[in-house]
Scaffold this motif. Structure first.
Motif, PDB file in Angstrom:
ATOM      1  N   TRP A 118       0.820  -1.211   0.000  1.00  0.00           N
ATOM      2  CA  TRP A 118       0.000   0.000   0.000  1.00  0.00           C
ATOM      3  C   TRP A 118       0.859   1.268   0.000  1.00  0.00           C
ATOM      4  O   TRP A 118       1.984   1.266   0.505  1.00  0.00           O
ATOM      5  N   VAL A 119       0.265   2.337  -0.525  1.00  0.00           N
ATOM      6  CA  VAL A 119       0.826   3.688  -0.416  1.00  0.00           C
ATOM      7  C   VAL A 119      -0.316   4.608   0.030  1.00  0.00           C
ATOM      8  O   VAL A 119      -1.490   4.291  -0.182  1.00  0.00           O
ATOM      9  N   PRO A 120      -0.011   5.752   0.650  1.00  0.00           N
ATOM     10  CA  PRO A 120      -1.069   6.661   1.090  1.00  0.00           C
ATOM     11  C   PRO A 120      -1.850   7.267  -0.081  1.00  0.00           C
ATOM     12  O   PRO A 120      -1.299   7.523  -1.152  1.00  0.00           O
ATOM     13  N   ARG A 151      19.211   4.353   0.077  1.00  0.00           N
ATOM     14  CA  ARG A 151      18.276   3.278  -0.200  1.00  0.00           C
ATOM     15  C   ARG A 151      16.839   3.726   0.080  1.00  0.00           C
ATOM     16  O   ARG A 151      16.602   4.701   0.783  1.00  0.00           O
ATOM     17  N   ALA A 152      15.883   3.007  -0.513  1.00  0.00           N
ATOM     18  CA  ALA A 152      14.462   3.269  -0.275  1.00  0.00           C
ATOM     19  C   ALA A 152      13.921   2.232   0.699  1.00  0.00           C
ATOM     20  O   ALA A 152      14.510   1.158   0.875  1.00  0.00           O
ATOM     21  N   ALA A 153      12.798   2.539   1.329  1.00  0.00           N
ATOM     22  CA  ALA A 153      12.250   1.671   2.374  1.00  0.00           C
ATOM     23  C   ALA A 153      10.947   1.013   1.937  1.00  0.00           C
ATOM     24  O   ALA A 153      10.030   1.677   1.427  1.00  0.00           O
ATOM     25  N   ILE A 196       2.754   3.802   9.581  1.00  0.00           N
ATOM     26  CA  ILE A 196       1.743   4.408   8.721  1.00  0.00           C
ATOM     27  C   ILE A 196       1.200   5.683   9.349  1.00  0.00           C
ATOM     28  O   ILE A 196       1.046   6.720   8.680  1.00  0.00           O
ATOM     29  N   ALA A 197       0.919   5.635  10.649  1.00  0.00           N
ATOM     30  CA  ALA A 197       0.365   6.810  11.343  1.00  0.00           C
ATOM     31  C   ALA A 197       1.333   7.990  11.284  1.00  0.00           C
ATOM     32  O   ALA A 197       0.925   9.137  11.026  1.00  0.00           O
ATOM     33  N   ARG A 198       2.628   7.736  11.513  1.00  0.00           N
ATOM     34  CA  ARG A 198       3.616   8.819  11.468  1.00  0.00           C
ATOM     35  C   ARG A 198       3.720   9.426  10.079  1.00  0.00           C
ATOM     36  O   ARG A 198       3.814  10.650   9.929  1.00  0.00           O
ATOM     37  N   ALA A 199       3.671   8.570   9.067  1.00  0.00           N
ATOM     38  CA  ALA A 199       3.730   9.085   7.694  1.00  0.00           C
ATOM     39  C   ALA A 199       2.522   9.961   7.403  1.00  0.00           C
ATOM     40  O   ALA A 199       2.645  11.027   6.800  1.00  0.00           O
ATOM     41  N   TRP A 206       5.141   6.671   2.052  1.00  0.00           N
ATOM     42  CA  TRP A 206       5.222   5.389   2.773  1.00  0.00           C
ATOM     43  C   TRP A 206       4.852   4.283   1.804  1.00  0.00           C
ATOM     44  O   TRP A 206       3.946   4.442   0.974  1.00  0.00           O
ATOM     45  N   PHE A 207       5.546   3.144   1.905  1.00  0.00           N
ATOM     46  CA  PHE A 207       5.283   1.996   1.038  1.00  0.00           C
ATOM     47  C   PHE A 207       5.503   0.733   1.853  1.00  0.00           C
ATOM     48  O   PHE A 207       6.565   0.577   2.479  1.00  0.00           O
ATOM     49  N   GLY A 208       4.503  -0.146   1.885  1.00  0.00           N
ATOM     50  CA  GLY A 208       4.666  -1.360   2.666  1.00  0.00           C
ATOM     51  C   GLY A 208       3.454  -2.262   2.636  1.00  0.00           C
ATOM     52  O   GLY A 208       2.457  -2.004   1.946  1.00  0.00           O
TER      53      GLY A 208
END
Length: 335
Positions: A118-120, A151-153, A196-199, A206-208
């Motif tokens: 997911w992404v926002p 690097r990306a996360a 996710i909340a912090r982003a 955010w990606f995850g």
């Protein structure tokens, strides 16, 4: 009662789509109150509707996936498991059904359990290409690594969870490491939700990995990234979900079947109540929103069920014949 609504129009619609049953006393009914929020909410809704609509003497008993399904097969109790995830106990439940001990009433989550990367939503609003994996890879530098600026996360499933295997195999299948991403272990479910909340609070990329229905996806609007490939349920089951998958292929997550299971004896003894259970279903969007409300209000399943029955008659009346819905509404009015 807050936000009370007239049900005349709703009950007319319900009568057009449901046969009208006499609500005979269906006897004592035990309902598994599973130890996660969505299942507890559904169990409490079922208890209220079966008691006030169908004359059942409904009681909640503690439940969990494996012990409940095993007990239903071996001991014939409890009568109802409102939210059974088949990916965890499919072989066991299918054996119980083949032996005539269990019956599947219907899907408690009509969309099935949902997983994905997911992404926002706010990122996709700004750049629609980020709804696709090719767009995410092209913009890898947006997704800042917490420790390595080069690097990306990608935030994976917490270590030790079943979804850790599938998310890591899909990370490999999508070749994300060679595209600049590192797989970040959030440490726990709370850690993943907190990321996710912090982003969201900072409107950052955010990606995850995440899943639904959950309070997190009820609070924070996220977009599931399209991998450009359909869900391959066979490959997912035979390879992606296994730790020794040598050559994972790209596949979207198949929906997990989430159904209401009863004992066969209950199906025979209380066919009208069984009919209700076959129609009672929540969409993931509805459940995400309810779970977010539960978290915000620190509500348990009982309080959340009252909230749902009071505030959303347009949903639950569609599950019931008109005369049963009227009985339930009368009980809701007295809450």
């Amino acid at each position: 009662m807050k936000n009370a609504k007239s049900l005349s129009g709703l009950l007319l619609c319900a009568s057009l789509s449901h046969p009208v049953f006499a609500a005979d006393d269906c006897g004592q009914v035990s309902i598994a109150d599973m130890n996660w929020s969505s299942a507890s909410l559904i169990a409490n809704v079922d208890q209220f509707i079966l008691e006030h609509g169908y004359g059942c003497r409904a009681e909640l008993v503690p439940g969990d996936t494996m012990p409940t399904s095993t007990s239903m097969i071996e001991k014939g109790e409890p009568d109802v498991a409102p939210e059974m995830w088949f990916n965890a106990v499919q072989a066991l439940v299918e054996r119980g059904m083949s032996e005539g001990r269990l019956a599947k009433a219907g899907h408690s989550l009509s969309d099935g359990g949902e997983e994905g990367f997911w992404v926002p939503q706010y990122m996709v609003d700004e750049d629609p290409s980020l709804a696709t994996i090719s767009g995410v890879i092209a913009s890898a530098k947006l997704f800042e690594h917490p420790e390595d600026p080069d690097r990306a996360a990608f935030y994976g499933c917490p270590a030790g969870w079943g979804c850790q295997i599938s998310s890591e195999n899909l990370f490999r299948a999508l070749q994300l490491e060679s595209k600049g991403f590192d797989l970040i272990d959030p440490g726990s479910g709370a850690g993943l939700a907190g990321a996710i909340a912090r982003a969201y609070e900072r409107q950052k990329p955010w990606f995850g990995y995440y899943w639904a229905p959950t309070a997190v996806l009820g609070k924070y609007k996220m977009v599931k990234v399209d991998f450009g490939a359909k869900a391959d349920a066979d490959h997912f089951r035979e390879c992606i979900s296994k730790p020794d998958c040598e050559a994972p292929k790209v596949s979207m997550y198949p929906a997990a079947e989430v159904a209401t299971i009863t004992t066969s004896e209950f199906e025979k003894r209380a066919p009208e109540a069984f009919s209700y259970l076959s129609k009672r279903a929540f969409t993931n969007q509805q459940m995400n929103s309810l779970l977010a409300w539960m978290e915000d209000n620190q509500a348990d399943g009982s309080i959340a069920a009252e909230h749902f029955l009071i505030e959303f008659p347009t949903i639950w009346t569609q599950w019931l014949p008109a005369d049963i819905a009227a009985k339930v509404q009368s009980a809701v009015d007295s809450l």
